[in-house]
Write an enzyme that holds these catalytic residues in place. Sequence first.
Site, PDB file in Angstrom:
ATOM      1  N   GLU A 114      10.566   3.850   3.264  1.00 57.38           N
ATOM      2  CA  GLU A 114      11.776   3.766   2.449  1.00 57.38           C
ATOM      3  C   GLU A 114      13.019   3.664   3.336  1.00 57.38           C
ATOM      4  O   GLU A 114      13.936   2.901   3.035  1.00 57.38           O
ATOM      5  CB  GLU A 114      11.865   4.963   1.504  1.00 57.38           C
ATOM      6  CG  GLU A 114      10.896   4.902   0.343  1.00 57.38           C
ATOM      7  CD  GLU A 114       9.428   5.181   0.688  1.00 57.38           C
ATOM      8  OE1 GLU A 114       8.583   4.997  -0.199  1.00 57.38           O
ATOM      9  OE2 GLU A 114       9.129   5.581   1.833  1.00 57.38           O
ATOM     10  N   LEU A 134       0.799  -1.222   0.000  1.00 58.50           N
ATOM     11  CA  LEU A 134       0.000   0.000   0.000  1.00 58.50           C
ATOM     12  C   LEU A 134       0.835   1.275   0.000  1.00 58.50           C
ATOM     13  O   LEU A 134       0.294   2.373   0.144  1.00 58.50           O
ATOM     14  CB  LEU A 134      -0.976  -0.012   1.190  1.00 58.50           C
ATOM     15  CG  LEU A 134      -1.948  -1.202   1.191  1.00 58.50           C
ATOM     16  CD1 LEU A 134      -2.849  -1.164   2.422  1.00 58.50           C
ATOM     17  CD2 LEU A 134      -2.767  -1.264  -0.079  1.00 58.50           C
ATOM     18  N   ASP A 169      23.677 -12.116   3.840  1.00 60.81           N
ATOM     19  CA  ASP A 169      23.901 -12.931   2.646  1.00 60.81           C
ATOM     20  C   ASP A 169      25.388 -13.058   2.321  1.00 60.81           C
ATOM     21  O   ASP A 169      25.865 -14.139   1.986  1.00 60.81           O
ATOM     22  CB  ASP A 169      23.156 -12.342   1.450  1.00 60.81           C
ATOM     23  CG  ASP A 169      23.384 -13.152   0.191  1.00 60.81           C
ATOM     24  OD1 ASP A 169      23.111 -14.372   0.202  1.00 60.81           O
ATOM     25  OD2 ASP A 169      23.843 -12.566  -0.812  1.00 60.81           O
TER      26      ASP A 169
END
Length: 170
Positions: free
Chosen positions: A124, A85, A138
């Site tokens: 953000e 949204l 990672d």
Amino acid sequence: MKRPVRRGTRPRRSSHFDEQGAARMVDVGAKEVTVREAIARGRITLSREAFDAVVSGAAKKGDVLGVARIAAIQAAKRTSEWIPLCHPLALDALEVAFTPDPSGPAFAIEARVRTSARTGVEMEALVAVSAAALTIYDMCKSIDRGMVIGDVRLVRKVGGKSGLYERAGS
């Protein structure tokens, strides 16, 4: 589950739901364009071996923090693809900083995002911090699969109708 309601106040309804309770994207068309900024922070705790590899630049996958910074920027620009949204926003500026904490061992992550728009950039900034932490994970998982990502939070936001927000003790 019902939330408790304080006496003398009306329960707040999320602007992301219409009168029938269906999810909706908030109409920001009538809002004024203002400069908006948000700062988010988080932390990733690593093993000593993984921390030392990142700090010394000896990680097998290369410049861990450099790649994490690029990942944070890319993710922030695509926040509306992550969060259903959210409005797509053109970002004016995005800064990502990593502060090593040898006593952790850990890295503190901070993202500062700025735009001129009708809606804020809190999501953000939060997405940028999360993507940076996930990228570190990672790139270091071959050394340490026990890393912990946490404490991701909004610490400051400026602009818009609600004005200034600052988290106490951030």
